[in-house]
Design a protein around this motif. Structure first.
Motif, PDB file in Angstrom:
ATOM      1  N   PRO A  96      38.318 -82.139  38.299  1.00 55.83           N
ATOM      2  CA  PRO A  96      39.422 -81.506  37.028  1.00 55.83           C
ATOM      3  C   PRO A  96      40.959 -81.229  37.245  1.00 55.83           C
ATOM      4  CG  PRO A  96      37.594 -79.629  37.983  1.00 55.83           C
ATOM      5  CD  PRO A  96      37.610 -80.882  38.728  1.00 55.83           C
ATOM      6  N   GLY A  97      41.275 -82.197  35.957  1.00 51.61           N
ATOM      7  CA  GLY A  97      42.969 -82.693  36.668  1.00 51.61           C
ATOM      8  C   GLY A  97      42.958 -83.613  37.711  1.00 51.61           C
ATOM      9  N   GLY A  98      41.730 -84.226  37.716  1.00 55.28           N
ATOM     10  CA  GLY A  98      41.852 -85.604  38.891  1.00 55.28           C
ATOM     11  C   GLY A  98      43.510 -85.960  39.206  1.00 55.28           C
ATOM     12  N   LEU A  99      43.986 -86.223  37.581  1.00 57.48           N
ATOM     13  CA  LEU A  99      45.378 -87.336  38.646  1.00 57.48           C
ATOM     14  C   LEU A  99      46.462 -86.372  39.119  1.00 57.48           C
ATOM     15  CD1 LEU A  99      45.595 -89.409  35.322  1.00 57.48           C
ATOM     16  CD2 LEU A  99      45.656 -90.308  37.759  1.00 57.48           C
ATOM     17  N   ALA A 100      46.703 -84.917  38.393  1.00 56.84           N
ATOM     18  CA  ALA A 100      47.573 -84.390  39.165  1.00 56.84           C
ATOM     19  C   ALA A 100      46.923 -83.312  39.953  1.00 56.84           C
ATOM     20  CB  ALA A 100      47.685 -83.106  37.765  1.00 56.84           C
ATOM     21  N   VAL A 101      46.413 -82.845  40.737  1.00 53.13           N
ATOM     22  CA  VAL A 101      46.093 -82.990  42.299  1.00 53.13           C
ATOM     23  C   VAL A 101      46.726 -83.953  43.001  1.00 53.13           C
ATOM     24  CG1 VAL A 101      44.160 -81.985  43.418  1.00 53.13           C
ATOM     25  CG2 VAL A 101      44.132 -81.351  41.022  1.00 53.13           C
ATOM     26  N   ALA A 102      45.738 -85.059  42.880  1.00 52.61           N
ATOM     27  CA  ALA A 102      46.003 -87.012  43.592  1.00 52.61           C
ATOM     28  C   ALA A 102      48.285 -86.959  43.546  1.00 52.61           C
ATOM     29  CB  ALA A 102      45.466 -88.002  42.618  1.00 52.61           C
ATOM     30  N   THR A 103      47.924 -86.495  42.165  1.00 53.46           N
ATOM     31  CA  THR A 103      49.862 -86.426  42.278  1.00 53.46           C
ATOM     32  C   THR A 103      49.959 -85.396  42.668  1.00 53.46           C
ATOM     33  OG1 THR A 103      49.711 -87.344  39.920  1.00 53.46           O
ATOM     34  CG2 THR A 103      51.738 -86.016  41.088  1.00 53.46           C
ATOM     35  N   ASN A 104      49.573 -84.313  43.432  1.00 55.13           N
ATOM     36  CA  ASN A 104      49.883 -83.076  43.709  1.00 55.13           C
ATOM     37  C   ASN A 104      49.583 -83.363  45.634  1.00 55.13           C
ATOM     38  OD1 ASN A 104      50.218 -80.275  44.986  1.00 55.13           O
ATOM     39  ND2 ASN A 104      48.733 -80.278  45.562  1.00 55.13           N
ATOM     40  N   LEU A 105      48.790 -83.907  46.045  1.00 51.04           N
ATOM     41  CA  LEU A 105      48.651 -84.190  47.376  1.00 51.04           C
ATOM     42  C   LEU A 105      49.391 -85.871  47.694  1.00 51.04           C
ATOM     43  CD1 LEU A 105      44.220 -84.010  47.717  1.00 51.04           C
ATOM     44  CD2 LEU A 105      46.412 -82.709  48.168  1.00 51.04           C
ATOM     45  N   THR A 106      50.069 -86.510  46.613  1.00 51.04           N
ATOM     46  CA  THR A 106      50.672 -87.679  47.420  1.00 51.04           C
ATOM     47  C   THR A 106      52.376 -87.228  47.268  1.00 51.04           C
ATOM     48  OG1 THR A 106      49.249 -89.031  46.037  1.00 51.04           O
ATOM     49  CG2 THR A 106      51.554 -89.565  46.483  1.00 51.04           C
ATOM     50  N   GLY A 107      52.713 -86.005  46.537  1.00 47.32           N
ATOM     51  CA  GLY A 107      53.658 -85.184  46.939  1.00 47.32           C
ATOM     52  C   GLY A 107      53.730 -84.899  48.332  1.00 47.32           C
ATOM     53  N   ALA A 108      52.589 -84.166  48.723  1.00 45.13           N
ATOM     54  CA  ALA A 108      52.653 -83.563  49.963  1.00 45.13           C
ATOM     55  C   ALA A 108      52.848 -84.737  51.397  1.00 45.13           C
ATOM     56  CB  ALA A 108      51.498 -82.813  50.467  1.00 45.13           C
ATOM     57  N   ARG A 126      58.402 -90.978  38.990  1.00 40.62           N
ATOM     58  CA  ARG A 126      57.958 -92.173  37.862  1.00 40.62           C
ATOM     59  C   ARG A 126      56.598 -92.853  37.739  1.00 40.62           C
ATOM     60  NH1 ARG A 126      64.015 -93.559  40.769  1.00 40.62           N
ATOM     61  NH2 ARG A 126      66.005 -93.073  39.097  1.00 40.62           N
ATOM     62  N   MET A 127      55.956 -92.525  38.794  1.00 38.11           N
ATOM     63  CA  MET A 127      55.125 -92.967  39.222  1.00 38.11           C
ATOM     64  C   MET A 127      53.553 -92.212  38.595  1.00 38.11           C
ATOM     65  SD  MET A 127      53.738 -93.644  43.540  1.00 38.11           S
ATOM     66  CE  MET A 127      55.138 -92.417  44.229  1.00 38.11           C
ATOM     67  N   ALA A 128      53.944 -91.048  38.240  1.00 29.85           N
ATOM     68  CA  ALA A 128      52.439 -90.301  37.932  1.00 29.85           C
ATOM     69  C   ALA A 128      52.619 -90.068  36.761  1.00 29.85           C
ATOM     70  CB  ALA A 128      52.219 -89.213  38.566  1.00 29.85           C
ATOM     71  N   VAL A 129      53.905 -89.473  35.704  1.00 26.09           N
ATOM     72  CA  VAL A 129      54.358 -89.079  34.961  1.00 26.09           C
ATOM     73  C   VAL A 129      53.868 -89.683  33.738  1.00 26.09           C
ATOM     74  CG1 VAL A 129      55.826 -88.152  32.856  1.00 26.09           C
ATOM     75  CG2 VAL A 129      56.030 -86.914  35.692  1.00 26.09           C
ATOM     76  N   PRO A 130      54.175 -91.055  33.452  1.00 24.80           N
ATOM     77  CA  PRO A 130      54.073 -92.301  32.408  1.00 24.80           C
ATOM     78  C   PRO A 130      52.187 -92.278  32.470  1.00 24.80           C
ATOM     79  CG  PRO A 130      55.496 -93.413  33.429  1.00 24.80           C
ATOM     80  CD  PRO A 130      54.840 -91.836  34.493  1.00 24.80           C
ATOM     81  N   GLN A 131      51.475 -91.588  33.882  1.00 23.48           N
ATOM     82  CA  GLN A 131      50.166 -92.542  33.544  1.00 23.48           C
ATOM     83  C   GLN A 131      49.318 -91.481  33.566  1.00 23.48           C
ATOM     84  OE1 GLN A 131      48.945 -93.710  37.850  1.00 23.48           O
ATOM     85  NE2 GLN A 131      47.067 -94.399  37.539  1.00 23.48           N
ATOM     86  N   MET A 132      49.749 -90.091  34.056  1.00 21.65           N
ATOM     87  CA  MET A 132      48.860 -89.176  33.405  1.00 21.65           C
ATOM     88  C   MET A 132      49.265 -88.559  31.767  1.00 21.65           C
ATOM     89  SD  MET A 132      49.739 -85.929  36.081  1.00 21.65           S
ATOM     90  CE  MET A 132      51.296 -85.723  36.599  1.00 21.65           C
ATOM     91  N   LEU A 133      50.278 -88.739  31.198  1.00 19.21           N
ATOM     92  CA  LEU A 133      50.397 -88.921  29.459  1.00 19.21           C
ATOM     93  C   LEU A 133      49.470 -90.151  29.172  1.00 19.21           C
ATOM     94  CD1 LEU A 133      54.214 -88.380  29.332  1.00 19.21           C
ATOM     95  CD2 LEU A 133      52.739 -86.423  29.593  1.00 19.21           C
ATOM     96  N   ARG A 134      49.583 -91.123  29.436  1.00 20.26           N
ATOM     97  CA  ARG A 134      48.538 -92.531  29.632  1.00 20.26           C
ATOM     98  C   ARG A 134      47.580 -91.811  28.788  1.00 20.26           C
ATOM     99  NH1 ARG A 134      51.359 -96.229  31.460  1.00 20.26           N
ATOM    100  NH2 ARG A 134      50.191 -95.955  33.560  1.00 20.26           N
ATOM    101  N   SER A 135      46.882 -90.640  30.302  1.00 16.07           N
ATOM    102  CA  SER A 135      45.093 -90.324  30.344  1.00 16.07           C
ATOM    103  C   SER A 135      45.443 -89.159  29.481  1.00 16.07           C
ATOM    104  CB  SER A 135      45.404 -90.365  31.625  1.00 16.07           C
ATOM    105  OG  SER A 135      45.090 -91.267  32.080  1.00 16.07           O
TER     106      SER A 135
END
Lengths: 433, 161
Positions: A96-108, A126-135
């Motif tokens: 659930p919320g896989g993209l956001a979790v991936a963004t968070n772990l990429t942040g780490a 720059r990497m993640a926001v456009p993709q999450m919004l598109r999804s």
């Protein structure tokens, strides 16, 4: 006026001038000079102030700041983090919320090669926001995730706030680096758990991706960031180089990895170096002004008087740290968080030392609190950074609302770190044994 | 005049970038030679502290301000009417120009003394002049005063580069 009263007036003046929009370094520096001039003869105060800039900046220890900033800037511009992001997304696509979790772990992961929260937020955004919004992700969740994940860079080494704290409090930067790892990962997992629970309870926040998504093509680049982080940490741990030297090694390794990347080139290198020098100038001038304030405070005797006063109250260490936490959160709401940290080191450190707090643990708690300050309104610098890379239609209030869930997770993490100091101290103690 | 100021600030930025590049190369080479070839080269720490760091910090100081990227708290900006905000901004630029000018003046004495007595940084058997680091402080504050004056007369926080 007694010296202690001068100390109080200097502190109030610093806060007032900062709120009046003076650059933080100027506000701290002017009030510190005024305080010194009120206690010392004017020529002595002038001499103290004139000698400080060179004495302070001419520091081998501070060299870690531009070196790690340059490394982070090179990595950001090279696009090396993008492949890790793609892989994390693929692995977590069913969560659930896989993209956001991936963004968070990429942040780490990104935090392991960048010492600056805001730079990390902008790069992730720059990497993640456009993709999450598109999804079809909720805009508040998408933007709040990058704002919050950016703060992980301040805990996971190399961390610029930890370097500055280490120098001002005269504690080991290497130990602080190792002490930041577990709290940083704990925060990342707390964020991930919160995102997954929220998205599980309310699936409209993060619609699941289509089932037939192909696995992203992988190359050696996916290993670049973890390897770089490993080289830095192992090198420090094995004593091959000091934390300062690690900055130069990290920067040279980052350069070797970044130069072959498409779109980086020499222009990218010059831009990265320019960004690093300017950020260094900003950080060190604020730290310099705070150091002058520390000297003035020492002249007034206020920090010692405060330590004696707190001692006479016989408050428990837990009450003291909770009271200080509240003070930090409130100050972080209206002041620049970096300034809050430097002010607190100037004024509160003797009190904490007298109460027997471990300065390594305290450094992590203080940095954690200033990172929370980066997320709280009205002066939430990371939220502003996320806003700067989000579409204009997403309001600041939407991001602050999204961030409130991450702050809830932070309450849990802070409780663990305060109640169980071993979580912070275990790794540096184990490694030094 | 503004163009000359912009040019000087950009040149100082360039000096900071060169100093950072030299620092990365010298520290990196020192570690590589020490760890791979067992050759110890002394002096990197002294060069970094006394020369590169002042050049980086004070070389980039004015450029950072000129780009409008300084750290400040905009809390009351939302409540002030535009006219009052403009006035406050002008006042702040003036205070900054005066403070940076005064610091340039006071630190110039220290730089001049270092030049006069031929202050040197000892690196093993070698020695390099110690005054450039001290001169960088003076030049950095002078350029910061200039950047504040440019912003004062242009009227605005952000000055396009």
């Amino acid at each position: 006026m007694s010296p202690v009263e001068i100390g109080v007036a200097v502190l109030l003046g610093a806060v007032a001038l900062t709120l009046l929009r003076l650059p933080v370094a100027l506000a701290l520096g002017l009030t510190a000079f005024a305080g010194a001039a009120a206690i010392l003869p004017l020529p002595a105060a002038l001499s103290l102030t004139a000698r400080l800039p060179f004495e302070f900046a001419a520091s081998w220890e501070f060299a870690a700041v531009p070196l790690f900033l340059a490394m982070g800037a090179v990595i950001t511009r090279s696009g090396l983090a993008e492949e890790i992001m793609a892989l994390a997304e693929h692995w977590l696509r069913r969560a659930p919320g896989g993209l956001a979790v991936a963004t968070n772990l990429t942040g780490a992961g990104f935090g392991a090669v960048s010492g600056s929260s805001m730079a990390s937020t902008v790069a992730l955004g720059r990497m993640a926001v456009p993709q999450m919004l598109r999804s079809g992700y909720d805009p508040g969740l998408a933007t709040a995730t990058v704002a919050s994940a950016g703060t992980l860079a301040a805990l996971i080494p190399p961390s610029i706030p930890l370097i500055v704290y280490g120098i001002l409090s005269e504690t080991s930067v290497a130990k602080l680096f190792f002490a930041g790892i577990v709290p940083g990962l704990l925060t990342a997992f707390a964020y991930a758990a919160m995102i997954m629970i929220r998205c599980h309870l309310n699936p409209s926040l993060a619609p699941p991706p289509p089932r037939d998504q192909p696995r992203p093509p992988l190359s050696w680049r996916v290993l670049a960031l973890p390897l770089l982080a490993l080289v830095i940490l192992l090198g420090i741990y094995r004593g091959l180089f000091s934390p300062n030297e690690a900055g130069a090694v990290g920067m040279l390794c980052a350069l070797v990895l970044a130069l072959p990347q498409k779109g980086f080139g020499w222009r990218g290198l010059v831009d990265a170096l320019a960004e690093a020098t300017r950020q260094t100038a900003a950080i060190i001038t604020v730290a310099m002004a705070a150091f002058l304030l520390t000297r003035t405070m020492a002249l007034t005797g206020m920090p010692d008087a405060l330590a004696v006063l707190v001692d006479s109250w016989s408050v428990s260490p837990l009450t003291l740290i909770l009271g200080s936490t509240l003070l930090f959160v409130v100050m972080g709401m209206v002041l620049d968080p970096f300034g809050v940290m430097l002010l607190s080191v100037a004024v509160l450190l003797p009190t904490f030392e007298q109460q027997g707090f471990d300065l390594i643990w305290l450094g992590i708690i203080i940095v954690k609190l200033i990172e929370i300050g980066l997320l709280t309104p009205p002066v939430g610098l990371n939220v502003f950074a996320a806003k700067s890379v989000a579409p204009p239609s997403i309001a600041l209030t939407t991001i602050f609302r999204g961030v409130s869930w991450f702050l809830l997770a932070e309450v849990g993490v802070m409780a663990v770190l305060i109640l169980f100091p071993g979580v912070v101290l275990w790794l540096p103690q184990t490694l030094s044994n | 005049m503004h163009k000359l100021g912009d040019g000087l600030i950009r040149a100082a930025d360039g000096v900071a970038i060169l100093a950072l590049t030299a620092m990365i190369l010298q520290v990196g080479a020192t570690i590589l030679l020490r760890e791979l070839a067992g050759i110890g080269i002394s002096g990197a720490a002294e060069m970094v502290a006394k020369l590169y760091m002042p050049l980086i910090v004070f070389g980039a100081l004015a450029g950072h301000y000129h780009a409008g990227a300084e750290i400040r708290v905009d809390l009351i900006a939302h409540w002030l009417p535009p006219g009052a905000l403009r006035l406050l901004d002008r006042l702040i630029e003036l205070v900054l120009a005066l403070t940076a000018g005064a610091l340039a003046w006071k630190t110039a004495g220290l730089a001049a003394r270092a030049l006069r007595i031929g202050e040197r940084i000892e690196i093993g058997s070698l020695a390099i002049p110690g005054w450039p680091g001290k001169m960088a402080v003076t030049a950095g504050f002078a350029l910061l005063a200039l950047a504040a004056l440019i912003r004062l007369f242009r009227g605005g926080r952000h000055v396009p580069r």
